[in-house]
Design an enzyme around this catalytic site. Structure first.
Site, PDB file in Angstrom:
ATOM      1  N   GLU A  74       0.849  -1.198   0.000  1.00 46.83           N
ATOM      2  CA  GLU A  74       0.000   0.000   0.000  1.00 46.83           C
ATOM      3  C   GLU A  74       0.886   1.250   0.000  1.00 46.83           C
ATOM      4  O   GLU A  74       1.812   1.350   0.793  1.00 46.83           O
ATOM      5  CB  GLU A  74      -0.921  -0.024   1.230  1.00 46.83           C
ATOM      6  CG  GLU A  74      -1.592   1.278   1.589  1.00 46.83           C
ATOM      7  CD  GLU A  74      -2.494   1.859   0.496  1.00 46.83           C
ATOM      8  OE1 GLU A  74      -3.278   1.107  -0.104  1.00 46.83           O
ATOM      9  OE2 GLU A  74      -2.379   3.084   0.244  1.00 46.83           O
ATOM     10  N   GLN A  75       0.520   2.214  -0.863  1.00 45.48           N
ATOM     11  CA  GLN A  75       1.352   3.419  -0.958  1.00 45.48           C
ATOM     12  C   GLN A  75       1.265   4.336   0.270  1.00 45.48           C
ATOM     13  O   GLN A  75       2.227   5.026   0.600  1.00 45.48           O
ATOM     14  CB  GLN A  75       0.978   4.216  -2.204  1.00 45.48           C
ATOM     15  CG  GLN A  75      -0.434   4.788  -2.187  1.00 45.48           C
ATOM     16  CD  GLN A  75      -0.784   5.560  -3.449  1.00 45.48           C
ATOM     17  OE1 GLN A  75       0.023   5.666  -4.362  1.00 45.48           O
ATOM     18  NE2 GLN A  75      -1.984   6.096  -3.509  1.00 45.48           N
TER      19      GLN A  75
ATOM     20  N   ARG B 207     -16.938   4.320   6.752  1.00 40.06           N
ATOM     21  CA  ARG B 207     -16.027   3.602   5.859  1.00 40.06           C
ATOM     22  C   ARG B 207     -14.854   2.981   6.614  1.00 40.06           C
ATOM     23  O   ARG B 207     -14.417   1.872   6.321  1.00 40.06           O
ATOM     24  CB  ARG B 207     -15.473   4.646   4.885  1.00 40.06           C
ATOM     25  CG  ARG B 207     -15.426   4.256   3.495  1.00 40.06           C
ATOM     26  CD  ARG B 207     -14.794   5.365   2.683  1.00 40.06           C
ATOM     27  NE  ARG B 207     -14.200   4.735   1.551  1.00 40.06           N
ATOM     28  CZ  ARG B 207     -14.852   4.460   0.433  1.00 40.06           C
ATOM     29  NH1 ARG B 207     -16.088   4.828   0.269  1.00 40.06           N
ATOM     30  NH2 ARG B 207     -14.249   3.843  -0.546  1.00 40.06           N
TER      31      ARG B 207
ATOM     32  N   TYR C 163     -27.970   8.933   5.351  1.00 38.76           N
ATOM     33  CA  TYR C 163     -28.237   7.798   6.251  1.00 38.76           C
ATOM     34  C   TYR C 163     -27.395   7.898   7.522  1.00 38.76           C
ATOM     35  O   TYR C 163     -26.370   8.589   7.550  1.00 38.76           O
ATOM     36  CB  TYR C 163     -27.991   6.447   5.567  1.00 38.76           C
ATOM     37  CG  TYR C 163     -26.656   6.235   4.876  1.00 38.76           C
ATOM     38  CD1 TYR C 163     -25.520   5.859   5.577  1.00 38.76           C
ATOM     39  CD2 TYR C 163     -26.549   6.377   3.495  1.00 38.76           C
ATOM     40  CE1 TYR C 163     -24.309   5.623   4.933  1.00 38.76           C
ATOM     41  CE2 TYR C 163     -25.336   6.151   2.835  1.00 38.76           C
ATOM     42  CZ  TYR C 163     -24.218   5.778   3.561  1.00 38.76           C
ATOM     43  OH  TYR C 163     -23.024   5.552   2.925  1.00 38.76           O
TER      44      TYR C 163
ATOM     45  N   ASP D  37     -11.994  -1.103  -8.332  1.00 33.01           N
ATOM     46  CA  ASP D  37     -12.002   0.115  -9.137  1.00 33.01           C
ATOM     47  C   ASP D  37     -10.897   0.129 -10.187  1.00 33.01           C
ATOM     48  O   ASP D  37     -10.988   0.856 -11.173  1.00 33.01           O
ATOM     49  CB  ASP D  37     -11.813   1.353  -8.236  1.00 33.01           C
ATOM     50  CG  ASP D  37     -13.117   1.852  -7.651  1.00 33.01           C
ATOM     51  OD1 ASP D  37     -14.149   1.150  -7.787  1.00 33.01           O
ATOM     52  OD2 ASP D  37     -13.116   2.946  -7.050  1.00 33.01           O
TER      53      ASP D  37
HETATM   54  P1  FAD Z   1      -9.630   1.924  -3.420  1.00 33.11           P
HETATM   55  O1  FAD Z   1     -10.529   1.878  -2.248  1.00 33.11           O
HETATM   56  O2  FAD Z   1      -9.470   3.224  -4.147  1.00 33.11           O
HETATM   57  O3  FAD Z   1      -8.200   1.432  -2.918  1.00 33.11           O
HETATM   58  C1  FAD Z   1      -7.056   1.500  -3.730  1.00 33.11           C
HETATM   59  C2  FAD Z   1      -5.838   1.481  -2.814  1.00 33.11           C
HETATM   60  O4  FAD Z   1      -4.676   1.368  -3.625  1.00 33.11           O
HETATM   61  C3  FAD Z   1      -5.684   2.766  -2.005  1.00 33.11           C
HETATM   62  O5  FAD Z   1      -5.457   2.440  -0.655  1.00 33.11           O
HETATM   63  C4  FAD Z   1      -4.486   3.450  -2.643  1.00 33.11           C
HETATM   64  O6  FAD Z   1      -3.734   4.241  -1.728  1.00 33.11           O
HETATM   65  C5  FAD Z   1      -3.690   2.247  -3.141  1.00 33.11           C
HETATM   66  N1  FAD Z   1      -2.791   2.555  -4.266  1.00 33.11           N
HETATM   67  C6  FAD Z   1      -3.065   3.287  -5.369  1.00 33.11           C
HETATM   68  N2  FAD Z   1      -1.985   3.356  -6.175  1.00 33.11           N
HETATM   69  C7  FAD Z   1      -1.005   2.630  -5.563  1.00 33.11           C
HETATM   70  C8  FAD Z   1       0.345   2.319  -5.896  1.00 33.11           C
HETATM   71  N3  FAD Z   1       0.925   2.774  -7.033  1.00 33.11           N
HETATM   72  N4  FAD Z   1       1.075   1.549  -5.047  1.00 33.11           N
HETATM   73  C9  FAD Z   1       0.511   1.068  -3.891  1.00 33.11           C
HETATM   74  N5  FAD Z   1      -0.758   1.351  -3.512  1.00 33.11           N
HETATM   75  C10 FAD Z   1      -1.516   2.113  -4.344  1.00 33.11           C
HETATM   76  N6  FAD Z   1     -19.129   1.688  -2.832  1.00 33.11           N
HETATM   77  C11 FAD Z   1     -19.998   0.899  -2.148  1.00 33.11           C
HETATM   78  O7  FAD Z   1     -19.945  -0.339  -2.261  1.00 33.11           O
HETATM   79  N7  FAD Z   1     -20.952   1.447  -1.340  1.00 33.11           N
HETATM   80  C12 FAD Z   1     -21.075   2.804  -1.179  1.00 33.11           C
HETATM   81  O8  FAD Z   1     -21.927   3.279  -0.424  1.00 33.11           O
HETATM   82  C13 FAD Z   1     -20.177   3.660  -1.912  1.00 33.11           C
HETATM   83  N8  FAD Z   1     -20.268   5.008  -1.810  1.00 33.11           N
HETATM   84  C14 FAD Z   1     -19.423   5.787  -2.561  1.00 33.11           C
HETATM   85  C15 FAD Z   1     -19.576   7.189  -2.554  1.00 33.11           C
HETATM   86  C16 FAD Z   1     -18.762   7.989  -3.349  1.00 33.11           C
HETATM   87  C17 FAD Z   1     -18.985   9.472  -3.405  1.00 33.11           C
HETATM   88  C18 FAD Z   1     -17.699   7.407  -4.104  1.00 33.11           C
HETATM   89  C19 FAD Z   1     -16.761   8.262  -4.926  1.00 33.11           C
HETATM   90  C20 FAD Z   1     -17.536   6.026  -4.105  1.00 33.11           C
HETATM   91  C21 FAD Z   1     -18.409   5.210  -3.366  1.00 33.11           C
HETATM   92  N9  FAD Z   1     -18.305   3.825  -3.400  1.00 33.11           N
HETATM   93  C22 FAD Z   1     -19.192   3.032  -2.726  1.00 33.11           C
HETATM   94  C23 FAD Z   1     -17.283   3.189  -4.247  1.00 33.11           C
HETATM   95  C24 FAD Z   1     -16.090   2.737  -3.451  1.00 33.11           C
HETATM   96  O9  FAD Z   1     -15.580   3.806  -2.691  1.00 33.11           O
HETATM   97  C25 FAD Z   1     -14.999   2.210  -4.361  1.00 33.11           C
HETATM   98  O10 FAD Z   1     -15.550   1.466  -5.397  1.00 33.11           O
HETATM   99  C26 FAD Z   1     -14.040   1.324  -3.567  1.00 33.11           C
HETATM  100  O11 FAD Z   1     -13.345   2.110  -2.632  1.00 33.11           O
HETATM  101  C27 FAD Z   1     -13.076   0.609  -4.497  1.00 33.11           C
HETATM  102  O12 FAD Z   1     -12.194  -0.175  -3.743  1.00 33.11           O
HETATM  103  P2  FAD Z   1     -10.779  -0.540  -4.330  1.00 33.11           P
HETATM  104  O13 FAD Z   1     -10.113  -1.358  -3.266  1.00 33.11           O
HETATM  105  O14 FAD Z   1     -10.915  -1.099  -5.687  1.00 33.11           O
HETATM  106  O15 FAD Z   1     -10.036   0.860  -4.511  1.00 33.11           O
END
Ligand code: FAD
Length: 382
Positions: free
Chosen positions: A35-36, A106, A212, A293
């Site tokens: 993790e960065q 969160r 909520y 994502d």
């Molecule tokens: P992320 O949570 O973005 O995690 C990615 C991680 O990778 C981060 O910790 C980052 O620091 C790390 N990283 C990035 N680049 C590097 C690198 N080069 N080297 C090492 N580490 C790195 N989803 C729901 O299911 N329910 C909800 O109610 C909901 N509400 C939301 C509301 C809003 C306004 C938004 C914008 C999003 C919402 N989401 C919700 C979506 C959700 O936040 C994301 O889909 C989710 O966080 C994706 O998880 P992830 O692990 O794929 O990515």
């Protein structure tokens, strides 16, 4: 080496990365997470876990813990912005889809996922800067000059994913020309006022707001909006950018008194750019695969971004279960074959922002999905 258990590196310790670390360990895989961020911060935001993701959280072993702290809304409620007329309400008892609908901070979800992992496998301050794939493995390079070797890599590094750029080629996410204001704050700031015990989405003409509680005792609440933003405002530091609470309140002038009460009580807010992508042509390249994502970023309008990342984790573990080092590439293709049709469908509906806007569409395909038991198709059945 053929016949040995794979050693897998996960890039990113967000919801998807931590969930994948937990599910992969359950099938006996040796996992390390990079993790960065130098430390985990308690980001002020709420998150909804609909039954499709709560079911996965139960299998990971964190649901019971979350049910003690999270708020369980009565329904998924959709109302007209000014009159409050109900467009559609879906009561969501646990019995409906066999898993609860939970709303929480969160950070509570993140902490719960982290709590099932041995801390020594999560390496902080490790920003990935490059990947070098050879026939039998992958070398990861980090910004601090260190390297790590693994049999395979999972890119769970979010919407601005570097691993995605490496797998598919660089481009930019689509900016919707809209932003989300958000805040979590103490319910006592409403001076005795209460919001409904549901997750309520107030639908305006060109904007909406979702509100909520985020705690079982209703001591804190959260809202998140979607409003047009004239300038193409975009930030990659998307979690910490501040918003202007006065601008926010004026954007919701004329909304129902319950919305006004919440916005007037809110002391300050943050803002996010709303980003998404079209479904990608592929999710893996050899021994490198994407999750969450990084491969299917979507608008937040169906509350399915983190949920689908968590589903990905369960299905990826099922595809990798019992696979030796030589079977990894096929397992990654099988995972994509099983996940992409579903996530692409959700991305499209979420982008259109039509989910539960008033029609009586079926919700069971979304909330009734069981990532642990859904029959899996083969890698060539796409
Ligand atoms: P992320 O949570 O973005 O995690 C990615 C991680 O990778 C981060 O910790 C980052 O620091 C790390 N990283 C990035 N680049 C590097 C690198 N080069 N080297 C090492 N580490 C790195 N989803 C729901 O299911 N329910 C909800 O109610 C909901 N509400 C939301 C509301 C809003 C306004 C938004 C914008 C999003 C919402 N989401 C919700 C979506 C959700 O936040 C994301 O889909 C989710 O966080 C994706 O998880 P992830 O692990 O794929 O990515």
């Amino acid at each position: 080496m053929a016949g040995s258990k794979p050693k897998i590196a996960i890039v990113g310790a967000g919801m998807g990365g931590l969930a994948a670390a937990a599910t992969l360990r359950q099938v006996g895989i040796d996992v390390n997470v990079y993790e960065q961020a130098p430390k985990f911060a308690r980001i002020g935001a709420g998150i909804q876990m609909l039954p499709n993701s709560s079911r996965v959280l139960r299998g990971i072993g964190v649901l019971e813990k979350l049910q003690k702290v999270a708020f369980e809304p009565y329904s998924h409620l959709n109302r007209v912005w000014d009159t409050g007329e109900i467009k559609r309400e879906l009561p969501m008892p646990e019995s409906l889809y066999g898993a609860p609908f939970l709303c929480m901070h969160r950070a509570d979800l993140h902490e719960a996922l982290y709590s099932v992992l041995p801390p020594e496998i999560v390496h902080l301050d490790k920003k990935l800067v490059g990947l070098d794939q050879t026939k039998g493995g992958v070398t990861l390079s980090f910004a601090d000059g260190t390297k790590a070797d693994a049999d395979a890599v999972i890119g769970a590094d979010g919407v601005h994913s570097l691993v995605r750029d490496i797998v598919v080629g660089p481009d930019k996410p689509i900016h919707k020309g809209r932003i989300a204001y958000r805040a979590v704050f103490d319910a006592s700031l409403m001076n005795g006022g209460e919001i409904q015990a549901s997750r309520t989405k107030w639908w305006g003409v060109d904007r909406h707001i979702v509100i909520y509680y985020t705690a079982a005792d209703r001591s804190s609440l959260y809202f998140v909006t979607s409003v047009p933003e004239p300038a193409d405002w975009l930030t990659s530091e998307s979690w910490s950018a501040k918003g202007d609470v006065k601008e926010l309140r004026s954007a919701y002038e004329g909304f129902h008194p319950e919305v006004q009460m919440v916005l007037n009580a809110c002391p300050d807010c943050h803002k996010w750019a709303i980003l998404e992508r079209e479904p990608l042509p592929r999710w893996s390249d050899g021994r490198v695969v994407l999750l969450g994502d990084a491969c299917h970023p979507m608008t937040p309008y169906m509350a399915q971004g983190a949920a689908t990342s968590i589903e990905d984790a369960a299905v990826l573990a099922r595809c990798l279960a019992g696979v030796d080092n030589d079977g990894i590439e096929g397992a990654f293709r099988r995972y994509e074959a099983n996940r992409k049709p579903r996530t692409s469908r959700i991305q499209a509906i979420s982008s259109a922002n039509t989910w539960m806007s008033g029609g009586n569409e079926d919700t069971s395909w979304l909330y009734g999905y069981d990532a642990w038991n859904v029959p899996l198709v083969g890698e060539n059945d796409m």
